[in-house]
Scaffold this active site. Sequence first.
Site, mmCIF file in Angstrom:
data_model
loop_
_atom_site.group_PDB
_atom_site.id
_atom_site.type_symbol
_atom_site.label_atom_id
_atom_site.label_comp_id
_atom_site.label_asym_id
_atom_site.label_seq_id
_atom_site.Cartn_x
_atom_site.Cartn_y
_atom_site.Cartn_z
ATOM 1 N N ASP A 1 -32.690 -16.731 17.128
ATOM 2 C CA ASP A 1 -32.651 -15.534 18.072
ATOM 3 C C ASP A 1 -32.842 -16.262 19.367
ATOM 4 O O ASP A 1 -34.010 -15.895 19.484
ATOM 5 C CB ASP A 1 -32.241 -14.385 17.639
ATOM 6 C CG ASP A 1 -31.680 -13.408 16.676
ATOM 7 O OD1 ASP A 1 -30.810 -14.525 15.745
ATOM 8 O OD2 ASP A 1 -31.846 -13.243 16.744
ATOM 9 N N LYS B 1 -22.633 -14.124 17.341
ATOM 10 C CA LYS B 1 -22.205 -13.565 16.471
ATOM 11 C C LYS B 1 -21.147 -12.629 16.795
ATOM 12 O O LYS B 1 -20.712 -12.378 18.367
ATOM 13 C CB LYS B 1 -23.312 -11.774 16.239
ATOM 14 C CG LYS B 1 -24.344 -12.482 16.200
ATOM 15 C CD LYS B 1 -26.429 -11.303 15.316
ATOM 16 C CE LYS B 1 -26.857 -11.699 15.305
ATOM 17 N NZ LYS B 1 -27.206 -12.148 14.031
ATOM 18 N N GLY C 1 -34.687 -6.370 13.357
ATOM 19 C CA GLY C 1 -35.215 -5.555 14.517
ATOM 20 C C GLY C 1 -36.166 -4.629 13.754
ATOM 21 O O GLY C 1 -36.523 -4.478 14.462
ATOM 22 N N ARG D 1 -34.387 -10.552 -3.648
ATOM 23 C CA ARG D 1 -34.059 -10.364 -5.343
ATOM 24 C C ARG D 1 -33.680 -9.759 -6.038
ATOM 25 O O ARG D 1 -33.123 -10.293 -7.217
ATOM 26 C CB ARG D 1 -36.072 -9.372 -5.112
ATOM 27 C CG ARG D 1 -37.374 -10.149 -5.211
ATOM 28 C CD ARG D 1 -38.248 -9.307 -5.970
ATOM 29 N NE ARG D 1 -39.449 -9.184 -5.858
ATOM 30 C CZ ARG D 1 -39.768 -10.822 -6.351
ATOM 31 N NH1 ARG D 1 -39.263 -11.562 -7.058
ATOM 32 N NH2 ARG D 1 -41.263 -11.112 -6.483
ATOM 33 N N GLY E 1 -36.349 -9.391 9.486
ATOM 34 C CA GLY E 1 -37.401 -8.861 9.377
ATOM 35 C C GLY E 1 -39.015 -10.095 9.207
ATOM 36 O O GLY E 1 -39.888 -9.232 9.179
ATOM 37 N N GLY F 1 -34.898 -13.246 14.158
ATOM 38 C CA GLY F 1 -34.985 -12.733 14.725
ATOM 39 C C GLY F 1 -36.018 -12.444 15.664
ATOM 40 O O GLY F 1 -35.700 -12.803 16.834
ATOM 41 N N SER F 2 -35.879 -10.935 16.434
ATOM 42 C CA SER F 2 -36.886 -10.350 16.775
ATOM 43 C C SER F 2 -38.424 -10.973 16.993
ATOM 44 O O SER F 2 -38.754 -10.807 17.554
ATOM 45 C CB SER F 2 -36.851 -8.960 16.930
ATOM 46 O OG SER F 2 -35.633 -8.198 16.457
#
Lengths: 191, 301
Positions: B31, B88, B160, B172, B221, B242-243
């Site tokens: 990102d 996005k 995030g 999983r 995450g 991302g973050s």
Amino acid sequence: MNTPKKRIGVLSLQGGFAKHIQMITNCGATALEIRNPAELKQCDGLILPGGESTTLTKLINRYQFRAPLLEFAKSKPILGTCAGAILLSKHAHDDRVQPLGLIDIDSHRNAYGRQVESFSTTIDITGLSSPFEAIFIRAPQLTLLTNRGEILAQNKGKPVFVRQKNIFALTFHPELTHDSRIHELFLKFLP
Amino acid sequence: MHSLFSKSVKKGTMQLKIGLAEMLKGGVIMDVTNAEQAKIAEKAGAAAVMALERIPSDIRKDGGVSRMSDPKMIAEIQETVSIPVMAKCRIGHIAEAKVLEAMGIDFVDESEVLTPADDKNHVNKEGFAVPFVCGCRNLGEALRRIGEGAAMIRTKGEAGSGNIVEAVRHMRQVQRDMKKLTTLDVHELMAEAKNMGAPYDLVVKVSKTGKLPVPNFAAGGIATPADAALMMELGAEAVFVGSGIFASDNPDIRARAIVEAVTHWNDPKKLLEISTGLGEAMVGLEMSDLSEEDKLQNRGW
């Protein structure tokens, strides 16, 4: 009597290595995922897959692949597809990419444009009796710098498959088809 | 002009869409919110960048409606980097998807990170030349998106959050669902398709191969190289971060480390070296501190 299976390394740092491995395995040879330079010693031939040539340049430098790859090319065949062909070339006209200079071609990255311009078409290939479905994904274009390379296929007058001695450079992706003839051609070239 | 008699040239086919996803395997999609970050990402070895106005952790903080990014900002990133640029659109926002296609985006992420535009439907992605990636929490959701034409699936995780637990749960779950399908008798597949809410033909396909018919990446995450390696271990073929990068102390160092971890996920010695001395990771969120309404993963139908 069983002749030992040929062992083809597929550089697996980033990119389309999985489909090449599948293709090599389907051809009856042994495919090896190569992530460390020392693993090159076990290979009879090597494939540099497509992917991002900037990413591959980073990882080749970071994990000291450059010298071992140049050494490998002295005695064994290498086939590069798309980003792999860019890496085999002499110049890529982009300082984010440091090609290996193993074949006398110039490469221009993303020469057809962005993904929406990616295309497939049928091409004739020297040595194959019927046309091949060639898949071009954000593909580069090649220019021959000397007459040492042989053009095995072209599209709209531009070379898309060049062989110079033991080095094979393709701008399209035979591994994304179900047609294994190019991989077989490469396997046949092996000693 | 091309001759009318030129050979048939196909564009925008599923084969070409999946082909690009194949080329991103073993890579990291990062990102980025501006051209400068995009340059850092490319330099670190990102296989692609995701252009968006705010990283998910900021979207979470700021609240409000989150929409497609300003095309001007996306275009600046396209100008800056040579790697594929993704962007996005909101779930079900057909017009945003068309805008992104018109600007030559390489992959559209119909994403739960943005506020959904349609609370019942996703975009039918088949009619587009541009490939789409969509999130999922289980196999049924993955196959619905593939049924709509998605060329790549990513597990959602919790964007995030800086917490890997949801990404693990979703990966999983998808793997478990696929394994289960391979054990079912052919006479059980229709009922299972009904249970999963998935297209029958795709259920049959997965029951035979045990794999998704499109590449399967992980997202939501990932904050450390070990997080990325964990997702690869669980069957992801590449990761979205991302973050995790630009909310950390040393984005360039961390970005490079995550790229290397995705390549060498199965080499603990290298992973140790890669994980050492990166500075602080982003501050993560405990899942129990998030209410169900705050969870982005619940968006998508």
